[in-house]
Structures are given as C-alpha cells and as structure tokens.
Design a protein around this motif. Structure first.
Motif, short mmCIF file in Angstrom:
data_model
loop_
_atom_site.label_atom_id
_atom_site.label_comp_id
_atom_site.label_asym_id
_atom_site.label_seq_id
_atom_site.Cartn_x
_atom_site.Cartn_y
_atom_site.Cartn_z
N THR A 130 1.11 -1.04 -0.36
CA THR A 130 -0.09 0.32 -0.04
C THR A 130 0.97 1.49 -0.29
OG1 THR A 130 -1.59 -0.99 1.64
CG2 THR A 130 -2.21 1.35 1.14
N ASP A 131 2.02 0.51 0.84
CA ASP A 131 3.35 3.16 0.49
C ASP A 131 3.30 2.54 -0.49
OD1 ASP A 131 2.31 2.73 3.21
OD2 ASP A 131 4.60 1.63 3.85
N ARG A 132 4.05 2.05 -1.33
CA ARG A 132 4.50 1.40 -2.77
C ARG A 132 3.00 2.57 -3.77
NH1 ARG A 132 7.97 3.98 -5.58
NH2 ARG A 132 8.25 2.31 -7.73
N THR A 133 2.00 2.13 -3.60
CA THR A 133 1.02 2.43 -4.55
C THR A 133 0.91 3.83 -4.18
OG1 THR A 133 -0.43 0.42 -4.35
CG2 THR A 133 -1.46 1.66 -4.73
N ASN A 134 0.46 4.81 -3.13
CA ASN A 134 0.06 5.67 -2.06
C ASN A 134 1.05 6.76 -3.26
OD1 ASN A 134 -1.93 5.04 -1.35
ND2 ASN A 134 -1.21 4.61 1.28
N GLU A 135 2.68 6.37 -2.70
CA GLU A 135 3.87 6.78 -3.16
C GLU A 135 3.98 7.37 -4.61
OE1 GLU A 135 8.48 6.63 -4.02
OE2 GLU A 135 7.70 4.72 -2.61
N LEU A 136 3.20 6.48 -5.59
CA LEU A 136 3.21 6.34 -6.44
C LEU A 136 2.67 7.13 -7.25
CD1 LEU A 136 3.94 2.59 -8.27
CD2 LEU A 136 5.29 4.62 -8.77
N ILE A 137 0.75 6.83 -7.03
CA ILE A 137 0.12 8.06 -6.62
C ILE A 137 0.23 9.70 -6.83
CG2 ILE A 137 -3.08 8.73 -6.05
CD1 ILE A 137 -2.90 5.09 -6.04
N ASN A 138 0.85 10.01 -5.85
CA ASN A 138 1.03 11.09 -5.03
C ASN A 138 2.20 11.31 -5.44
OD1 ASN A 138 -0.65 10.64 -2.63
ND2 ASN A 138 1.30 10.30 -1.55
N ASN A 139 3.29 10.93 -6.66
CA ASN A 139 4.09 11.56 -7.45
C ASN A 139 3.03 12.29 -8.35
OD1 ASN A 139 5.99 10.63 -5.47
ND2 ASN A 139 6.79 9.08 -6.68
#
Length: 240
Positions: free
Chosen positions: A3-12
């Motif tokens: 979930t952390d990686r997904t959120n990082e990608l979406i935020n970026n």
C-alpha cells in the motif's frame, strides 16, 4: 504491491500532473516506466493512468502482453530497424512511436503493421535540435518534409502523423531560461503546419525540464524518475 508503494506512486503522479495542468490543462503526461515492474504500472493504471512510455522493445512487448490491453503505449527509445516487426506484431495497443528519425523506418513500421493487421500508430518525428552527435533525430528539413509527404500519401495507411519530438541538450535543459532547442522545434512546427496545413503536436520535456517545455508549447511530456523514483541500471538489474 505494498500500500505504501501504491500511495507513493499515486502521490508522485498527481503532483506532476498538477504541475503539468497548471501550465497547460490539455498537455498529455506520459509516465515513463522503463526498468520498473509491471506492478508499478498496474498501480497507476488502477488510478486511471493510461499513457505509459517504454524505451526498450523487448521490455515493452513483455509488459504489453501481461498488462491491460487498453493501455496506450508510447515507444520512446531508439527504434532499431530490425525491431519494427517485433513492435508491430506483439504490441497491438501501441499508441505511438515518438522516435521516428528516417523515412525508411516509417516505411518499415507501415509495412509491418499492415502484415499484422494492427491499429494505426501515431508517429512523432524526432528532430535533433541540439545537433549533438550522440543523439538520434532528423537534422535536415528536406528529409523531414520528404517523410511527411510520404506519410500523407496514399501509400501510407497505418501511420498517423501526430507531431514532432526532441530532447533538449543538458545545457539548455538546466539553464533555467528559454530553451533554444525547444524553440527550434516550435519554429519548425509553425513552418511545417503552414506548408502542409497541419496542427502538429510537440513532445518535448522530461523530468528536469518539462515545465519549461510546456511554457514553450509542448503538448506532451515524458516523465519517469519524478514519478517512479530512480531507476536501476541494466547492470544492477542483472545482478539482482
């Protein structure tokens, strides 16, 4: 995929998209996913992203075969003559080739797409506006015009002339001022639009210079590391 990686990608992605659209709401953002796993692409796909760019033929083919078929793939690497067949045969949802730098390659892509009965492919003609020897791209306007005239002819039936593409020199892209390489492309667009009654798009601008590119008229930018993070090198990938 965490979930952390997904959120990082979406935020970026959202941060870059916000910057892009603040300068031009109609500018396309192509997420450059080379060397990144399909899981990263899928996270952004599930967020609604459809335009992804790849630099290497085999990597693009591999990802295209395992990811959703409505992704709009942009090939943004150096197109080797022998690879046109592989791309046209194995990537039915190839949206664009942004690196056409010769009439010969245009003809190869058109022939191969006909053989494999794929959808039409959008073509950007790559122009070497910086004149750097290590860069691909057209150098002579006569050769660009010859290619355009062939694409617009009845002989060509699988290519759509979408626009022009360039990569600014490092010096110009980090100057913080008007980019002379981008200006050359915008001037060329005006000349070709007038001569052939076109409205060519401009693909210019990457992670370090996309904002300046949009200010100078870019309608499509290619951003990788600012979305996905730093990439592994080929050597690092092999050693993993």
């Amino acid at each position: 995929m965490s979930t952390d990686r997904t959120n990082e990608l979406i935020n970026n992605y959202n941060q870059i998209l916000s910057k892009v659209h603040s300068l031009n709401p109609n500018c396309k953002l192509v997420a450059v996913s080379k060397y990144k796993p399909s899981s990263d692409i899928l996270s952004l796909y599930n967020h609604g992203v459809r335009h992804f760019g790849e630099n290497y033929t085999q990597e693009l083919i591999s990802k295209a075969q395992e990811l959703p078929k409505d992704i709009r793939w942009h090939f943004i690497g150096n197109l080797q003559s022998g690879k046109a067949k592989d791309l046209c045969k194995n990537v039915p949802n190839l949206y664009a080739i942004e690196t056409i730098d010769s009439l010969k390659k245009c003809k190869q892509v058109n022939t191969q797409r006909n053989k494999h009965e794929g959808e039409n492919i959008n073509i950007f003609l790559q122009v070497n506006t910086s004149g750097e020897e290590q860069k691909s791209g057209y150098l002579k306007i006569e050769e660009i015009e010859e290619t355009i005239e062939w694409i617009l002819s009845d002989e060509c039936n699988k290519l759509n002339l979408k626009g022009l593409m360039t990569i600014g020199s490092f010096t110009e892209s980090t100057s913080g001022e008007e980019n002379k390489d981008f200006k050359k492309l915008t001037d060329l667009k005006k000349e070709l639009d007038s001569k052939y009654n076109l409205n060519l798009e401009l693909s210019m601008g990457m992670s370090n210079d996309f904002e300046q590119a949009i200010k100078q008229g870019s309608t499509s930018v290619r951003v990788g590391s600012s979305i996905f993070g730093a990439r592994l090198t080929k050597e690092e990938i092999k050693s993993n």
